[in-house]
Design a protein around this motif. Structure first.
Motif: not given
Length: 163
Positions: A90-99, A2-8
């Motif tokens: 913001r867009a590239t990080s969101q895409k990575l976190c979703t993947l 999961e991407s929780g830490g990455l999103r933070q």
């Protein structure tokens, strides 16, 4: 996975970028704009690798600033400053976190990985893709966050004459 830490961590980086007020970097170091462009370019590479892992395709991941420098400088010019770069990140990080949220057991897939984080971290071996993402979360992003903070805090400057 999961991407929780990455999103933070991305949230902290984006908050720093949006705070602005960056000074010039020390000689030979990246500007705030170049740091953000580098992170966005790196996100695109990490997204490509994550998509390949999800598809079961082989992939090699290279995070070497010297390879990205022309792309970084082109992104800085294309985005026209920190506002545009912040939107891109913001867009590239969101895409990575979703993947990353979709990886699940595929996070254990070995990916030929080439990383350089100064002298502290050098990887030239296959790593489980989840491990590479963990290094991105715990080492790479915090390093650049610290650089941004240093550029904003900067050295104490003498007041301008007449002030």
């Amino acid at each position: 996975m999961e991407s929780g830490g990455l999103r933070q961590v991305y949230g902290a980086v984006l908050a720093e970028v949006e705070a602005g007020g960056f000074g010039a970097p020390p000689e030979g170091q990246l500007t705030a704009e170049q740091i953000v462009a580098h992170l966005a370019a790196n996100d695109e590479l990490m997204s490509e690798a994550t998509e390949a892992v999800l598809a079961g395709s082989p992939f090699a991941y290279y995070d070497l600033e010297t390879i990205h420098r022309p792309q970084v400088d082109a992104l800085v010019a294309q985005c026209g400053g920190l506002d545009g770069l912040s939107t891109l990140l913001r867009a590239t990080s969101q895409k990575l976190c979703t993947l990353v949220d979709r990886l699940g057991p595929a996070a254990d897939t070995p990916v030929e990985t080439h990383l350089r984080e100064g002298f502290d971290l050098v990887v030239d071996d296959p790593l489980p893709w989840g491990r590479t993402l963990d290094l991105h979360t715990r080492v790479h992003l915090p390093k650049h966050l610290a650089q941004l903070r240093m550029l904003r805090d900067g050295p104490v400057r003498a007041p301008a004459p007449g002030s």
